[in-house]
Design a protein around this motif. Structure first.
Motif, mmCIF file in Angstrom:
data_model
loop_
_atom_site.group_PDB
_atom_site.id
_atom_site.type_symbol
_atom_site.label_atom_id
_atom_site.label_comp_id
_atom_site.label_asym_id
_atom_site.label_seq_id
_atom_site.Cartn_x
_atom_site.Cartn_y
_atom_site.Cartn_z
ATOM 1 N N GLY A 11 0.723 -1.666 -0.090
ATOM 2 C CA GLY A 11 0.129 -0.235 0.075
ATOM 3 C C GLY A 11 0.240 0.949 -0.255
ATOM 4 O O GLY A 11 0.206 1.868 0.042
ATOM 5 N N ALA A 12 1.699 1.636 -0.222
ATOM 6 C CA ALA A 12 2.996 2.031 -0.149
ATOM 7 C C ALA A 12 2.506 2.997 -1.631
ATOM 8 O O ALA A 12 2.846 2.687 -2.909
ATOM 9 C CB ALA A 12 4.380 2.044 0.416
ATOM 10 N N LEU A 13 2.876 4.294 -1.399
ATOM 11 C CA LEU A 13 2.864 5.171 -3.070
ATOM 12 C C LEU A 13 4.118 6.188 -2.454
ATOM 13 O O LEU A 13 4.736 6.284 -1.527
ATOM 14 C CB LEU A 13 1.481 6.142 -2.807
ATOM 15 C CG LEU A 13 -0.284 5.837 -2.960
ATOM 16 C CD1 LEU A 13 -0.710 6.995 -2.390
ATOM 17 C CD2 LEU A 13 0.466 4.697 -4.224
ATOM 18 N N ILE A 23 -4.846 7.325 7.263
ATOM 19 C CA ILE A 23 -5.804 8.291 6.416
ATOM 20 C C ILE A 23 -6.925 7.843 5.715
ATOM 21 O O ILE A 23 -7.652 8.255 6.564
ATOM 22 C CB ILE A 23 -5.444 9.659 6.042
ATOM 23 C CG1 ILE A 23 -3.571 9.876 6.455
ATOM 24 C CG2 ILE A 23 -6.470 10.800 6.041
ATOM 25 C CD1 ILE A 23 -2.802 11.388 6.126
ATOM 26 N N ARG A 24 -6.994 7.571 4.837
ATOM 27 C CA ARG A 24 -8.189 6.626 4.268
ATOM 28 C C ARG A 24 -8.529 5.936 4.845
ATOM 29 O O ARG A 24 -10.283 5.950 5.062
ATOM 30 C CB ARG A 24 -7.697 6.942 2.747
ATOM 31 C CG ARG A 24 -9.261 6.367 1.399
ATOM 32 C CD ARG A 24 -8.465 6.250 0.452
ATOM 33 N NE ARG A 24 -7.314 4.865 -0.044
ATOM 34 C CZ ARG A 24 -5.965 5.626 -0.056
ATOM 35 N NH1 ARG A 24 -5.396 6.625 -0.448
ATOM 36 N NH2 ARG A 24 -5.170 4.415 -1.070
ATOM 37 N N VAL A 182 -0.259 10.888 11.639
ATOM 38 C CA VAL A 182 -0.182 9.983 9.970
ATOM 39 C C VAL A 182 0.063 12.005 9.076
ATOM 40 O O VAL A 182 0.338 11.004 8.074
ATOM 41 C CB VAL A 182 -1.149 9.293 9.396
ATOM 42 C CG1 VAL A 182 -1.103 8.298 10.706
ATOM 43 C CG2 VAL A 182 -2.997 9.851 10.072
ATOM 44 N N THR A 183 -0.213 12.731 9.636
ATOM 45 C CA THR A 183 0.517 14.110 9.053
ATOM 46 C C THR A 183 1.763 14.664 9.143
ATOM 47 O O THR A 183 2.707 14.481 10.214
ATOM 48 C CB THR A 183 -1.003 15.015 8.412
ATOM 49 O OG1 THR A 183 -0.927 15.312 9.974
ATOM 50 C CG2 THR A 183 -1.898 14.388 8.523
ATOM 51 N N PRO A 184 3.158 15.201 8.348
ATOM 52 C CA PRO A 184 3.449 15.539 8.222
ATOM 53 C C PRO A 184 3.707 17.009 9.824
ATOM 54 O O PRO A 184 3.035 17.259 9.242
ATOM 55 C CB PRO A 184 3.919 16.576 7.054
ATOM 56 C CG PRO A 184 3.256 15.404 5.649
ATOM 57 C CD PRO A 184 1.952 15.607 6.512
ATOM 58 N N SER A 185 4.674 16.764 10.730
ATOM 59 C CA SER A 185 4.729 18.027 11.344
ATOM 60 C C SER A 185 4.938 19.185 10.945
ATOM 61 O O SER A 185 4.505 19.770 11.867
ATOM 62 C CB SER A 185 6.152 17.464 12.625
ATOM 63 O OG SER A 185 7.562 17.786 11.424
#
Length: 450
Positions: A11-13, A23-24, A182-185
């Motif tokens: 599942g990596a992009l 996230i999804r 799960v989001t960039p710092s």
């Protein structure tokens, strides 16, 4: 030992790694990961982690907490809420002494008194329920568990005063922690509406905690609860006696309030929801409660006889472990699953992943309380059931939480017929705690109420 590359989880992009999948639909991603290998590389936004998917390897990580110490991306973010000095985020050496310090508040000798509080608060919340009214199970159970946490851990306080100020902020904080993982710092520092709500909720919660501590200090009575234990071990301001600091007390109070409310509420709500979706299993629980309690109010002494009820709770914790994602920091070069692991690596251990392993739990998606009955219960399943963790850092409130779960089930089910408002399967709401989304039911009084 091999130095071969640890395979990447599915599942990596490009650029974003696994963040988009998490996230999804984080649970779908973890289910796919569970049976893709024993060790897998997972990229969470800016973080690089190693996911442990094998139960024995997970127990090895939990057991060896000097090498696999508390730390990693999740705990760095938890510190925004708990501070640096709570037992939950302490590193190995400090954790041992702090756990010994607070253990008296969780001693088995205190469970009978705690059970009385649990039952009284359950009855108080149920007293507000009306025939034909509609409630959300998770929201109602948070009312129960928050009251229980306040009256057992901080028994001097009046729960209504605190609940009116903290429930919404606690939810905002728990949801915010997961979003920030799960989001960039860099995005977490922007003045977005979500970040503003999260920061303001943190400030308000800290203010309430300070108020609780100040109230206790004014009365100077040791009630044997958590806050009394902490204040008894507080450092002498003159410097004559070294103990924990005011910041330590503040951080521990914050952690235990949040933990006492959210995790157990989710566990109770999920168990009820699963039983409501399988009426035959619900009838078995109701019949057991009738046979063993005879229409009387449940007591702590009754719980060992409620075997099928306990199996249902145990299976619910397998399918929906409230604390579903943990990280550890590798303190020294080591080996795991035949792979060389460098110091400084982040290791991800997810009870949800472990509980989805097909070879450990056949038909792993099915809610099956009978898998915990003798002779069906296997050693492999027992060892792979990790909702409270394992080893030196196993949840200190395990007995407390299980007792509260079983007492709640044994009060609600004999007294109320619950009907889910939707026929669609109840889905998970994923934040820091795994809770049921829209667990809405219609209430009807049971034929024989206790």
């Amino acid at each position: 030992m091999t130095r071969s590359t640890i395979p990447k989880a599915p599942g990596a992009l490009p650029f974003v790694g696994h963040s988009a999948s998490l996230i999804r639909n984080p649970l779908r991603f973890l289910k796919r990961t569970a049976n893709a290998g024993d060790l897998l590389a997972v990229h969470l936004g800016p973080f690089r982690t190693i996911a442990v998917c094998d139960p024995e390897l997970a127990r090895f990580v939990f057991r060896n907490d000097r090498v696999f110490d508390k730390g990693g991306p999740i705990f760095d973010l938890i510190k925004e809420v708990t501070g640096e000095r709570s037992m939950v985020v302490m590193e190995h050496e400090q954790h041992r002494s702090r756990r010994r310090m607070v253990q008296p508040a969780f001693h088995s000798s205190r469970l009978p008194a705690y059970a009385d509080v649990m039952l009284d608060q359950m009855d108080e919340v149920m007293a507000s329920w009306k025939q034909g009214s509609r409630i959300d199970l998770y929201e109602e159970m948070k009312q129960v568990t928050a009251r229980v946490g306040l009256l057992t851990m901080f028994s001097h306080m009046q729960p209504d005063w605190i609940l009116s100020r903290t429930l919404r902020d606690s939810i905002t904080i728990m949801n915010g922690v997961f979003r920030r993982i799960v989001t960039p710092s860099s995005l977490n520092r922007l003045p977005t509406p979500g970040n503003i709500r999260y920061n303001r909720a943190n400030v308000r919660l800290k203010s309430v905690v300070d108020k609780i501590i100040d109230e206790y200090r004014q009365h100077e009575v040791n009630r044997g609860d958590l806050l009394s234990v902490l204040l008894e071990n507080e450092s002498d301001p003159t410097g004559d006696r070294r103990g924990i600091t005011n910041a330590d007390v503040h951080d521990e109070v914050t952690v235990f309030f949040l933990a006492a409310m959210d995790t157990t509420a989710a566990a109770i709500a999920w168990t009820l929801t699963e039983l409501l979706q399988q009426p035959d299993l619900l009838r078995r629980v109701r019949q057991e409660l009738e046979d063993e309690l005879g229409g009387e109010r449940v007591t702590l002494a009754d719980l060992p006889r409620l075997k099928f009820t306990a199996q249902a709770a145990y299976e619910s914790l397998r399918l929906h472990p409230p604390v579903w994602l943990l990280t550890r920091n590798v303190t020294t070069d080591t080996e795991l699953g035949g792979h060389a692991i460098e110091a400084g690596s982040a290791v991800l251990v997810s009870p949800y992943i472990i509980h989805q392993r097909e070879e450990v739990f056949p038909e792993q998606d099915r809610f099956d309380p009978d898998r915990w009955a003798e002779p069906h219960r296997t050693k492999q399943a027992r060892d792979g059931h990790l909702p409270f963790g394992f080893g030196p850092r196993k949840c200190i409130g395990e007995a407390f939480g299980m007792t509260e779960m079983l007492l709640a089930l044994a009060r609600i089910i004999p007294n109320w017929e619950l009907e889910l408002r939707s026929r669609a399967p109840v889905r998970s709401s994923v934040s820091f705690v795994l809770s049921p989304r829209r667990s809405r039911v219609t209430l009807a009084r049971a034929g024989r109420a206790a």
